[in-house]
Design an enzyme around this catalytic site. Structure first.
Site, mmCIF file in Angstrom:
data_model
loop_
_atom_site.group_PDB
_atom_site.id
_atom_site.type_symbol
_atom_site.label_atom_id
_atom_site.label_comp_id
_atom_site.label_asym_id
_atom_site.label_seq_id
_atom_site.Cartn_x
_atom_site.Cartn_y
_atom_site.Cartn_z
ATOM 1 N N ARG A 80 0.820 -1.220 0.000
ATOM 2 C CA ARG A 80 0.000 0.000 0.000
ATOM 3 C C ARG A 80 0.853 1.268 0.000
ATOM 4 O O ARG A 80 0.467 2.283 -0.572
ATOM 5 C CB ARG A 80 -0.936 0.007 1.208
ATOM 6 C CG ARG A 80 -2.109 -0.921 0.999
ATOM 7 C CD ARG A 80 -3.079 -0.855 2.152
ATOM 8 N NE ARG A 80 -4.371 -1.386 1.758
ATOM 9 C CZ ARG A 80 -5.312 -1.788 2.602
ATOM 10 N NH1 ARG A 80 -5.096 -1.690 3.907
ATOM 11 N NH2 ARG A 80 -6.461 -2.255 2.168
ATOM 12 N N LYS B 217 -20.941 -17.246 -0.486
ATOM 13 C CA LYS B 217 -22.360 -17.065 -0.183
ATOM 14 C C LYS B 217 -23.061 -16.027 -1.046
ATOM 15 O O LYS B 217 -22.510 -14.972 -1.340
ATOM 16 C CB LYS B 217 -22.503 -16.634 1.280
ATOM 17 C CG LYS B 217 -22.135 -17.734 2.248
ATOM 18 C CD LYS B 217 -22.293 -17.229 3.663
ATOM 19 C CE LYS B 217 -22.146 -18.357 4.670
ATOM 20 N NZ LYS B 217 -22.237 -17.826 6.032
ATOM 21 N N GLY C 157 -10.767 -9.799 -1.811
ATOM 22 C CA GLY C 157 -9.628 -10.382 -1.110
ATOM 23 C C GLY C 157 -9.249 -11.758 -1.639
ATOM 24 O O GLY C 157 -8.112 -12.003 -2.054
ATOM 25 N N GLY D 122 -13.767 -3.309 0.268
ATOM 26 C CA GLY D 122 -15.145 -2.843 0.437
ATOM 27 C C GLY D 122 -15.543 -1.762 -0.554
ATOM 28 O O GLY D 122 -16.668 -1.759 -1.066
HETATM 29 P P1 ADP Z 1 -13.820 -12.472 -2.248
HETATM 30 O O1 ADP Z 1 -13.020 -12.354 -0.966
HETATM 31 O O2 ADP Z 1 -12.917 -12.417 -3.450
HETATM 32 O O3 ADP Z 1 -14.942 -11.476 -2.326
HETATM 33 P P2 ADP Z 1 -15.464 -14.585 -1.190
HETATM 34 O O4 ADP Z 1 -14.956 -14.277 0.188
HETATM 35 O O5 ADP Z 1 -16.854 -14.247 -1.501
HETATM 36 O O6 ADP Z 1 -14.482 -13.934 -2.283
HETATM 37 O O7 ADP Z 1 -15.336 -16.150 -1.470
HETATM 38 C C1 ADP Z 1 -14.172 -16.899 -1.276
HETATM 39 C C2 ADP Z 1 -14.441 -18.200 -0.564
HETATM 40 O O8 ADP Z 1 -15.448 -18.969 -1.207
HETATM 41 C C3 ADP Z 1 -13.218 -19.058 -0.543
HETATM 42 O O9 ADP Z 1 -12.807 -19.239 0.798
HETATM 43 C C4 ADP Z 1 -13.665 -20.383 -1.178
HETATM 44 O O10 ADP Z 1 -13.125 -21.510 -0.552
HETATM 45 C C5 ADP Z 1 -15.143 -20.336 -0.982
HETATM 46 N N1 ADP Z 1 -15.820 -21.239 -1.921
HETATM 47 C C6 ADP Z 1 -15.867 -21.154 -3.252
HETATM 48 N N2 ADP Z 1 -16.543 -22.180 -3.782
HETATM 49 C C7 ADP Z 1 -16.956 -22.964 -2.759
HETATM 50 C C8 ADP Z 1 -17.716 -24.160 -2.661
HETATM 51 N N3 ADP Z 1 -18.193 -24.771 -3.741
HETATM 52 N N4 ADP Z 1 -17.963 -24.662 -1.434
HETATM 53 C C9 ADP Z 1 -17.469 -24.044 -0.345
HETATM 54 N N5 ADP Z 1 -16.755 -22.890 -0.360
HETATM 55 C C10 ADP Z 1 -16.498 -22.350 -1.554
#
Ligand code: ADP
Ligand code: MG
Length: 395
Positions: free
Chosen positions: A37, A194, A351, A374
């Protein structure tokens, strides 16, 4: 685009308040462990000093909640900042206008943690006034803090001639290319764990993109909404109704939602767990979906071949554990290939997304990778970022 940049400002002899994000990780000994950063703000500061300005850096550090917390003093980052800039940095606990005026042109000041003052996060007008009294010009280079309306990110921008710093400028230009007036077709990849954390994102993207590829855990909720049994997969059963509404909205707007047609399933969430490829509607009752399958990947690759613009947030599978990183890697490498070839503008953020793209060795070829967290998500959700809004139409 409505905001000024450093090129529009006369900096010679001026005190330039620069809002930066140097909220870097430090270890127990107070040493900066990752200076990324800090390195990213160097072009802005060097531009100002080389044009005779005196940058006065304003930044937060942790969450001191409006009072002095010794461990959260920005003094800790001075050595790393000096090293990145290759010059001295004058740290000031309470900035003083007379001292800034007396200093020679090109002097770099760093003010103490803005969040030690209770007025910062309240966007107190008195605090904004005090900050404005210290400078002639305000330059915001902290896109990652622009989703917060604080005195140093929003309030002060209304009180001085204001512009975007280089990092803010790059981020805004990239996001404008991706969502503002993008070249079509636009493909979005949204994955991750999710649906519940990305409802606003999905709702906004179906209005803006031609193809919305849904992967990761959230795809399971969309499959379940179609009456498919997803076994032991991560799935938000209480959100199937919402998933259905998003599907109908997309249908109405001519956005195609692309769900996995085949999936990789396993009995445990662990690296190298025994796994098999099955149709998306055939997840065994005792198994969980951990990745998209090869046919799904082939469809994604062909969409990326046709796409002109890609927006990506969220991995397509459990990318942290092999081999369930396969779909994410393949899609990332396809996006990297078309970006290199110049047929695709690719913008990604989040992230885990940035970690996944780095793991696939694809990040370096993307047009733009946002590290703004965010603020990136809120932009993708179509929200107005107060720190950006304050720059638009500023003096
Ligand atoms: P970002 O941080 O890029 O916004 P998220 O935090 O929404 O991404 O999602 C990342 C997480 O989603 C990872 O830890 C990954 O393991 C999980 N993930 C992706 N696909 C699956 C799945 N089919 N079942 C369980 N967890 C999953
Ligand atoms: Mg995450």
């Amino acid at each position: 685009m409505g905001w000024k940049t450093l090129d529009d400002m006369d900096l010679e002899g001026k005190s330039v308040l620069v809002r930066v994000d140097i909220n870097v990780p430090v270890d127990e000994a107070g040493q900066v462990t990752d200076a990324t950063r800090i390195e990213r703000i160097v072009p802005t500061i060097q531009y100002i000093t080389s044009h005779g300005g005196k940058p006065v850096l304003l930044a937060h550090f942790g969450r001191p909640k409006g009072k002095y917390v010794p461990e959260l003093s920005l003094r800790a980052v001075v050595p790393a900042l000096q090293e990145a800039l290759g010059c001295d940095v004058t740290f000031v606990e309470r900035p003083d206008r007379a001292a800034i005026d007396e200093a020679p042109n090109g002097t770099v000041f760093l003010a103490e943690n803005t969040r030690f003052a209770p007025g910062e996060t309240k966007n107190d007008p008195g605090m904004a006034q005090f900050l404005a009294s210290l400078g002639d010009i305000y330059c915001n280079d902290a896109f990652s803090a622009a989703h917060r309306a604080h005195a140093s990110t929003e309030g002060v921008a209304h009180l001085l001639p204001s512009c975007a710093g280089r990092l803010m400028q790059a981020e805004l230009e990239a996001l404008e290319k991706a969502l503002g007036k993008p070249q079509k077709p636009v493909v979005a990849v949204v994955g991750g764990a999710k649906v519940s954390t990305k409802l606003d994102l999905l709702g906004n993207l179906v209005e803006k993109v031609q193809y919305l590829i849904i992967g990761g855990g959230m795809a399971n909720t969309f499959l379940a909404a179609r009456g498919i049994d997803v076994g032991k997969s991560l799935c938000e059963h209480d959100l199937t109704e919402t998933a259905e509404q998003i599907r109908l909205k997309a249908l109405d707007l001519g956005c195609e939602i692309v769900l996995p047609v085949d999936v990789v399933v396993a009995r445990e969430f662990a690296a190298n767990a025994p796994h098999e490829v099955v149709g998306a509607q055939d997840c065994p009752k005792d198994a969980m979906i951990l990745d998209a399958g090869p046919q799904s990947v082939a469809r994604i690759e062909s969409l990326l071949a046709e796409a002109k613009t890609l927006i990506w947030n969220g991995p397509l599978g459990a990318f942290e554990i092999e081999p369930f990183d396969a779909a994410t890697n393949a899609a990332a490498q396809a996006a990297a290939k078309y970006s290199r070839a110049g047929t695709l503008i690719s913008v990604a953020g989040g992230g885990d997304t940035v970690a996944a793209l780095n793991k696939a060795d694809a990040a370096k070829d993307f047009t733009y990778i946002s590290t703004a967290g965010g603020a990136f998500l809120e932009w993708m959700e179509g929200k107005t970022l107060p720190g950006v809004a304050a720059l638009i139409g500023a003096r």
